[in-house]
Design an enzyme around this catalytic site. Structure first.
Site, PDB file in Angstrom:
ATOM      1  N   GLU A   1      -5.276  -5.188  10.498  1.00 44.37           N
ATOM      2  CA  GLU A   1      -4.264  -4.154  10.709  1.00 44.37           C
ATOM      3  C   GLU A   1      -4.539  -3.417  12.009  1.00 44.37           C
ATOM      4  O   GLU A   1      -5.350  -2.474  12.042  1.00 44.37           O
ATOM      5  CB  GLU A   1      -4.291  -3.158   9.544  1.00 44.37           C
ATOM      6  CG  GLU A   1      -3.954  -3.787   8.209  1.00 44.37           C
ATOM      7  CD  GLU A   1      -3.373  -2.771   7.232  1.00 44.37           C
ATOM      8  OE1 GLU A   1      -2.261  -3.005   6.748  1.00 44.37           O
ATOM      9  OE2 GLU A   1      -4.011  -1.738   6.984  1.00 44.37           O
TER      10      GLU A   1
ATOM     11  N   GLY B   1       2.513   2.190  10.735  1.00 38.17           N
ATOM     12  CA  GLY B   1       3.435   3.317  10.588  1.00 38.17           C
ATOM     13  C   GLY B   1       4.125   3.707  11.890  1.00 38.17           C
ATOM     14  O   GLY B   1       4.722   4.772  11.983  1.00 38.17           O
TER      15      GLY B   1
ATOM     16  N   GLU C   1      -6.659   4.445   7.881  1.00 40.80           N
ATOM     17  CA  GLU C   1      -6.528   5.894   7.664  1.00 40.80           C
ATOM     18  C   GLU C   1      -7.828   6.476   7.111  1.00 40.80           C
ATOM     19  O   GLU C   1      -8.149   7.634   7.362  1.00 40.80           O
ATOM     20  CB  GLU C   1      -5.322   6.175   6.755  1.00 40.80           C
ATOM     21  CG  GLU C   1      -4.016   6.010   7.536  1.00 40.80           C
ATOM     22  CD  GLU C   1      -2.875   5.409   6.756  1.00 40.80           C
ATOM     23  OE1 GLU C   1      -2.851   5.508   5.522  1.00 40.80           O
ATOM     24  OE2 GLU C   1      -1.980   4.813   7.406  1.00 40.80           O
TER      25      GLU C   1
ATOM     26  N   ASN D   1       0.868  -1.180   0.000  1.00 37.64           N
ATOM     27  CA  ASN D   1       0.000   0.000   0.000  1.00 37.64           C
ATOM     28  C   ASN D   1       0.903   1.228   0.000  1.00 37.64           C
ATOM     29  O   ASN D   1       1.506   1.560   1.007  1.00 37.64           O
ATOM     30  CB  ASN D   1      -0.877  -0.050   1.260  1.00 37.64           C
ATOM     31  CG  ASN D   1      -1.665   1.232   1.476  1.00 37.64           C
ATOM     32  OD1 ASN D   1      -1.767   2.077   0.570  1.00 37.64           O
ATOM     33  ND2 ASN D   1      -2.227   1.376   2.663  1.00 37.64           N
TER      34      ASN D   1
ATOM     35  N   SER E   1       3.561  -2.222  10.203  1.00 36.34           N
ATOM     36  CA  SER E   1       5.015  -2.223  10.389  1.00 36.34           C
ATOM     37  C   SER E   1       5.692  -3.534   9.984  1.00 36.34           C
ATOM     38  O   SER E   1       6.648  -3.981  10.620  1.00 36.34           O
ATOM     39  CB  SER E   1       5.369  -1.852  11.836  1.00 36.34           C
ATOM     40  OG  SER E   1       4.915  -0.535  12.125  1.00 36.34           O
TER      41      SER E   1
ATOM     42  N   HIS F   1      -9.394   1.072   4.845  1.00 34.90           N
ATOM     43  CA  HIS F   1      -8.087   1.186   5.497  1.00 34.90           C
ATOM     44  C   HIS F   1      -8.229   2.071   6.742  1.00 34.90           C
ATOM     45  O   HIS F   1      -9.027   3.016   6.742  1.00 34.90           O
ATOM     46  CB  HIS F   1      -7.066   1.782   4.524  1.00 34.90           C
ATOM     47  CG  HIS F   1      -5.685   1.766   5.094  1.00 34.90           C
ATOM     48  ND1 HIS F   1      -5.237   2.755   5.935  1.00 34.90           N
ATOM     49  CD2 HIS F   1      -4.688   0.860   4.995  1.00 34.90           C
ATOM     50  CE1 HIS F   1      -4.007   2.452   6.324  1.00 34.90           C
ATOM     51  NE2 HIS F   1      -3.654   1.308   5.760  1.00 34.90           N
TER      52      HIS F   1
ATOM     53  N   LYS G   1       0.127   4.289  -0.214  1.00 34.74           N
ATOM     54  CA  LYS G   1      -0.472   5.488   0.403  1.00 34.74           C
ATOM     55  C   LYS G   1      -0.205   6.710  -0.494  1.00 34.74           C
ATOM     56  O   LYS G   1      -0.152   6.578  -1.711  1.00 34.74           O
ATOM     57  CB  LYS G   1       0.066   5.671   1.823  1.00 34.74           C
ATOM     58  CG  LYS G   1      -0.046   4.383   2.642  1.00 34.74           C
ATOM     59  CD  LYS G   1       0.165   4.559   4.104  1.00 34.74           C
ATOM     60  CE  LYS G   1       0.017   3.199   4.776  1.00 34.74           C
ATOM     61  NZ  LYS G   1       0.040   3.275   6.226  1.00 34.74           N
TER      62      LYS G   1
HETATM   63  P1  PGA Z   1       2.952   0.261   7.568  1.00 40.51           P
HETATM   64  O1  PGA Z   1       1.466   0.439   6.977  1.00 40.51           O
HETATM   65  O2  PGA Z   1       3.501  -1.003   6.991  1.00 40.51           O
HETATM   66  O3  PGA Z   1       3.694   1.482   7.119  1.00 40.51           O
HETATM   67  O4  PGA Z   1       2.810   0.172   9.049  1.00 40.51           O
HETATM   68  C1  PGA Z   1       0.628  -0.673   6.780  1.00 40.51           C
HETATM   69  C2  PGA Z   1      -0.678  -0.249   6.178  1.00 40.51           C
HETATM   70  O5  PGA Z   1      -1.160   0.845   6.516  1.00 40.51           O
HETATM   71  O6  PGA Z   1      -1.270  -0.959   5.339  1.00 40.51           O
END
Ligand code: PGA
Length: 267
Positions: A177, A183, A97, A9, A223, A95, A11
């Site tokens: 997740e 992140g 976010e 992803n 992560s 997601h 983003k």
């Molecule tokens: P990250 O994000 O690997 O940077 O923690 C994962 C995601 O949001 O799908």
């Protein structure tokens, strides 16, 4: 056996040139009959370029979001059919976010993001256009600390999957997740991931049937990097990973893909 997936992803990252470079760099190292799915989710504006770069490679492309209507006055939104035309096979739905970071604010200043009812419509729109959705679910840190993890997962699954057919659920993916692991550099332990994945699969069996639960692929996200990917994918119920930050560099993402091969005994 469920076919593992390693998904990136991106983003709101990358450039046009970087999109082409990353996909070509991955493709150069992936054999055309790789026994796993490798999918990347670039920003909307790079989807055409990504699909072109991925042509004749095993890499598949997905959108990061969609709007559930087919067309009309929805400024700034993109439909499932538009994603298909841009070469997408997959789409992320819900997601964290989109649920928690992006949106307006309520009177207390809390973000009011996408809710399960909207995500439910998005899943149906994805299906109608022939896209495979990846439904993201996960608890916040406050919810985990309050021992609400399983209840939150159950309610996100019930809200998102209500009224979907078992055939649709069997072909989609679910990404577990935990919000506190995204992140942050903080990864769920293998035990925490395994437990959540088992809960999700058991809930799919309860809401649909055992066969649907056996077929649905469940990814872990939060992560993930090359150094922890193998361990996180070791439990048989973890069918792959959804990777954010570490999917933006070719070597790191290839390291995660090789972690998947070793975890799943694919050589
Ligand atoms: P990250 O994000 O690997 O940077 O923690 C994962 C995601 O949001 O799908």
């Amino acid at each position: 056996m469920r076919r593992p997936m390693v998904a990136g992803n991106w983003k709101m990252n990358m450039t046009l040139a970087g999109t082409r470079e990353l996909i070509r760099g991955l493709a150069a190292k992936l054999s055309s009959n790789a026994p796993i799915d490798v999918t990347v989710f670039p920003p909307f504006v790079y989807l055409f370029a990504a699909s072109q770069a991925a042509q004749d490679t095993p890499i598949r492309i997905g959108g990061q979001n969609l709007w559930p209507e087919t067309k009309g006055a929805f400024t700034g939104e993109v439909s499932a059919e538009m994603l298909r035309e841009a070469g997408c096979r997959y789409v992320l739905v819900g997601h964290s976010e989109r649920r928690h970071t992006i949106g307006g604010a309520d009177r207390e200043g809390r973000t009011v993001g996408e809710d399960d009812a909207l995500l439910n419509r998005k899943l149906k729109a994805a299906r109608a256009a022939g896209l495979t959705p990846v439904l993201c679910v996960g608890e916040t840190l406050a919810e985990r600390d309050a021992a609400q993890t399983q209840a939150v997962l159950t309610s996100q699954l019930e809200g998102g999957l209500r009224g979907q057919s078992s055939a649709h659920v069997a072909m989609m993916l679910i990404a577990y997740e935990p919000v506190w692991a995204i992140g942050t550099g903080r990864t769920a332990t293998v035990e925490q991931a395994d437990e959540a994945h088992r809960h999700i699969r058991a809930e799919i069996a309860r809401m649909f049937d055992a066969r649907t639960a056996e077929l649905v692929r469940i990814l872990y996200g939060g992560s993930v990097k090359a150094s922890n990917s193998k361990e996180l994918m070791t439990p048989p119920g973890v069918d792959g990973v959804l990777v954010g930050g570490a999917s933006l560099a070719v070597d790191e993402f290839l390291g995660i893909i090789s972690g998947c091969f070793s975890a799943k005994g694919l050589g």
